[in-house]
Design an enzyme around this catalytic site. Structure first.
Site: not given
Ligand code: NAD
Length: 480
Positions: A173, A248, A282, A383
């Protein structure tokens, strides 16, 4: 404007619906492409295709699967420049950074091709005569990857490469903001000749696609990277079908610089890891704690190094930083700066759109440093996911440790010190899944990467990233 399709069961398709998602270029905020919004039926089709493909893919030897992954890796390298250009246009990171990420995607495919060959199993002696226990590992089935826009290819590669090497089939996805370069990455895997249905790509609303995927009992594993908030929704949605979930999630990375640190190395590390990819990492540094005896010197050097960073459209200029992926990231950064200033922090540099881009529509913002911060300020609690870092001094190492651990997150921490006892103490006492000592990168592909506390659970990278996709089977044999 480009029109992209999803990839389901070996076919490029616009799906059963008509709705689309627009993809824009953060350097101009112009719309550059559309991708389809997957319907309920499209998602079911992808899961069915992956489920059917699993029956054959899982029966191949790891060496056969490894060959496909190695070929995919070579194809990614051949097409790396064109894929990187797409990534810069949709995500904003400078071309050289995008190219590095695409090449890393190729490296990850090759790494798991090889790691797959090292899943050995065990034989355990039993108390009874002529009896032994065997432990073998078997692929789980359809595995779904859900990931965000900050590293559009790398975060998918961790999941897909581990899944395919283990013998699972994969559905990605894709992030709605940056689906284009991942679609091209997935095309490379398909062009290696993998059977139809082994790899699939869906585009569409995360909340909608995510819920439908979580409800489908044929999906056995979901690997998610994203915010802690979404991670909790995914975990809650996994209950009915009891999927294996790895998360993650977000972070708030503390960096500790002791009086025994090589200050120039610490400044270089702080500059790189606070602002690379405009802080949209992240494991970007959010908070820096500096021994009071070197605090002023560190700040002076850190500001100088930060002000040397160049900003621009990384597709046409050779720059250190591009625009932020989304305008809302700038709003959050600004609100944390305002909050800090109101509570007594000092803004040493940054805090606004660069003068050079005053009339541009692009999401540009200067890398920003708040000094003399305290722990009641948002920059030290939330964050940021933007180009902002808070810096404060400490008197004792115990105080630094307790400040660093004063967070719900536990993804990574960073330490600069040349004193072995200090390093040893900090390695043990910091509550994080990854600790980087005297270097700015807590993650390498052949060592496990995962969070503690609200930063999630499960692992990617390394052997651990492969075992996430394998069931354990215990076989007890009596030789008659
Ligand atoms: P997000 O959680 O909004 O979205 C991430 C993904 O999840 C997207 O593809 C989105 O379309 C999908 N999504 C959204 N709602 C969903 C649901 N209800 N069910 C399933 N999928 C859903 O994250 P973001 O704001 O786009 O990204 C930034 C975040 O990601 C930050 O908090 C960052 O720290 C984290 N991040 C973590 C790591 C790690 O390795 N721990 C790496 C990169 C980013």
């Amino acid at each position: 404007m480009l029109t992209y399709q999803m990839f389901i069961g070996g076919k490029w398709t616009s799906g059963k619906g008509t709705a689309v998602i627009e993809v824009s270029n953060p350097a101009t905020n112009e719309i550059i492409a559309t991708v389809p919004k997957a319907t309920h039926q499209d998602i079911a089709d992808a899961v069915d295709a992956a489920d059917v493909a699993f029956k054959k893919w899982s029966k191949l030897t790891v060496f056969q699967r490894g060959e496909y992954l190695r070929k995919s890796s070579s194809i990614v390298l051949e097409r790396a420049e064109e894929i990187a250009k797409l990534m810069t246009q949709e995500q904003g990171k400078p071309f050289k950074e995008a190219l590095g990420e695409v090449k890393k995607g190729a490296e990850i495919l090759r790494y798991y091709a090889e790691e797959g060959e090292r899943v050995y199993g065990r034989i355990i002696p039993n108390a009874e005569i002529n009896t032994e226990s065997r432990v073998i590992y078997q692929p789980m089935g359809v595995a779904v990857s859900i990931s965000p826009w900050n590293y559009p290819i790398e975060l998918i590669a961790w999941k897909v490469a581990g899944a395919l090497a283990a013998g699972c089939t994969s559905i990605c996805k894709l992030p709605s903001e940056t689906p284009l370069s991942p679609l091209e990455f997935i095309r490379c895997i398909q062009d290696s000749g993998v059977p139809n249905g082994v790899i699939n790509a869906l585009t569409g609303s995360g909340a909608e696609v995510g819920k439908i995927i979580m409800d489908n009992p044929k999906v056995k594993k979901v690997a998610f990277t994203g915010s802690t908030e979404t991670g909790k929704i995914i975990l809650a949605n996994s209950v009915n079908t009891l999927k294996k979930v790895s998360l993650e999630l977000g972070g708030s990375l503390p960096m500790i610089i002791t009086k025994n640190a090589d200050l120039d190395a610490a400044v270089a590390g702080a500059t790189r890891r606070s602002f690379r990819n405009m802080g949209q990492i992240c494991i970007a540094i959010n908070r820096i704690y500096v021994d009071e005896t070197v605090y002023e010197e560190f700040l002076r050097k850190f500001v100088m190094a930060t002000e040397k960073l160049t900003i621009g459209n990384g597709l046409i200029e050779d720059v250190d930083l591009g625009p932020m992926c989304q305008q809302k990231g700038i709003e959050k950064t600004k609100s944390q700066i305002e909050d800090g200033l109101k509570k007594g922090a000092k803004l040493l540099t940054g805090g606004k759109k660069p003068d050079k881009f005053a009339t541009s529509n692009g999401n540009y913002f200067e890398p920003s440093i708040l000094a003399d911060v305290t722990h009641d300020m948002l920059v030290m609690k939330e964050e940021t996911f933007g180009p902002l870092v808070g810096v404060m001094s400490y008197k004792t190492l115990d105080e630094a440790i307790s400040l660093a651990n004063d967070t719900v997150y536990g993804l990574a921490a960073m330490v600069y010190s040349n004193n072995l006892s200090e390093v040893e103490l900090l390695c043990k006492e910091l509550h994080a899944g990854n600790v980087a000592i005297n270097n700015p990168d807590a993650g390498v592909i052949n060592a496990p990467y995962g969070g503690w506390k609200d930063s999630g659970f499960g692992h990617e990278h390394g052997t651990e990233g492969l075992f996430e996709y394998l069931y354990i089977k215990h076989i007890r044999v009596k030789y008659l």
